[in-house]
Design an enzyme around this catalytic site. Structure first.
Site, PDB file in Angstrom:
ATOM      1  N   LEU A  59       0.863  -1.180   0.000  1.00 43.73           N
ATOM      2  CA  LEU A  59       0.000   0.000   0.000  1.00 43.73           C
ATOM      3  C   LEU A  59       0.900   1.231   0.000  1.00 43.73           C
ATOM      4  CD1 LEU A  59      -2.824  -0.647   2.666  1.00 43.73           C
ATOM      5  CD2 LEU A  59      -3.042  -0.720   0.176  1.00 43.73           C
ATOM      6  N   ASP A  60       0.445   2.300  -0.622  1.00 34.22           N
ATOM      7  CA  ASP A  60       1.193   3.545  -0.569  1.00 34.22           C
ATOM      8  C   ASP A  60       1.415   3.960   0.884  1.00 34.22           C
ATOM      9  OD1 ASP A  60       0.969   3.537  -3.314  1.00 34.22           O
ATOM     10  OD2 ASP A  60      -0.618   5.049  -3.382  1.00 34.22           O
ATOM     11  N   ARG A  61       2.547   4.592   1.133  1.00 35.67           N
ATOM     12  CA  ARG A  61       2.897   4.965   2.507  1.00 35.67           C
ATOM     13  C   ARG A  61       1.822   5.804   3.210  1.00 35.67           C
ATOM     14  NH1 ARG A  61       8.871   6.380   4.815  1.00 35.67           N
ATOM     15  NH2 ARG A  61       8.263   6.298   7.008  1.00 35.67           N
TER      16      ARG A  61
ATOM     17  N   THR B 164      -1.316   5.784   2.833  1.00 33.32           N
ATOM     18  CA  THR B 164      -2.597   5.076   2.830  1.00 33.32           C
ATOM     19  C   THR B 164      -2.655   4.097   4.006  1.00 33.32           C
ATOM     20  OG1 THR B 164      -2.652   5.215   0.415  1.00 33.32           O
ATOM     21  CG2 THR B 164      -4.082   3.569   1.435  1.00 33.32           C
TER      22      THR B 164
END
Length: 232
Positions: A68-70, A72
């Site tokens: 997951l994007d940081r 998020t």
């Protein structure tokens, strides 16, 4: 360093766990796998959690199957065995896992629900993807379904079902339709969140267990902040 990892492991929110896989509710700001920042990745925190909980000597195996994007939050699944990892990798690569996200946006979409289809082109220098209506050189097709599930005082809550898994797909596609995610300066929101997070949350994940072959659905509570709390 070890004491810091142990402290983080004590705060881990485990959503699902068995002998083969473990699912964590990632906090916004955590990185899933080590990068050039040198910050402690979630994978190492999970290793420490397993090591302490089961009193395991030596190295603990944890395999990273997706990310997951940081900024998020939400569900991240790790493999606990070398048998489970390639099967999890295949499951995610072949889009056999159904991913549902929640996003909070300032602007109401033109339609209450819709399917968005764009062609995303990634700019690696900017670490950003740009959505286009038509296919262009080096672009990849991106598809998602969204629907408005709640109106808050100043925001709208969208539920998003991903059909493809592209770099920054949700962030890029929602910006294209004029609905950047709260806190997401990179994709056009006018103000950052104080903690650097964005209001994008991996809410639900459904898949067939890579070893047991049973259907599993995992739900992750959103972060504890006033806007997320109002969305539930």
């Amino acid at each position: 360093m070890a004491s810091k990892i142990r402290s983080n492991a004590n705060n881990l929110q485990v959503l699902y766990e068995d002998n083969h896989i473990i699912a964590i509710n990632k906090r916004a700001g955590d990185i899933v796998q080590g990068d050039k920042t040198g910050d402690i990745p979630l994978s190492e925190v999970v290793k420490q959690y397993i090591k302490v909980k089961y009193n395991k000597p030596g190295n603990v195996y944890i395999g990273v199957a997706h990310r997951l994007d940081r900024p998020t939050s939400g569900i991240v699944v790790f493999a606990r065995t070398s048998k489970a990892l390639p099967r999890l990798n295949k499951l995610f690569a072949e889009k056999e896992a159904k991913k549902t996200y929640w996003a909070i946006v300032k602007n109401k979409p033109e339609k209450e629900k819709d399917t968005l289809t764009h062609w995303l082109k990634r700019n690696t220098k900017q670490n950003k993807s740009y959505a286009n209506k038509k296919e262009i050189t080096d672009s990849k097709k991106a598809i998602l379904d969204y629907r408005v599930i709640k109106k808050l005082d100043n925001f709208y809550v969208l539920e998003i079902d991903l059909k493809t898994g592209r770099h920054h797909q949700i962030r890029s596609q929602l910006t294209f339709i004029g609905c950047p995610i709260k806190g997401d300066l990179k994709y056009g929101f006018n103000r950052s969140n104080k903690d650097g997070s964005i209001h994008l949350h991996a809410r639900k994940l459904s898949f067939i267990h890579p070893v047991k072959k049973e259907a599993i659905t995992i739900l992750a509570p959103p972060p504890n902040d006033p806007i997320w709390n109002a969305s539930c």
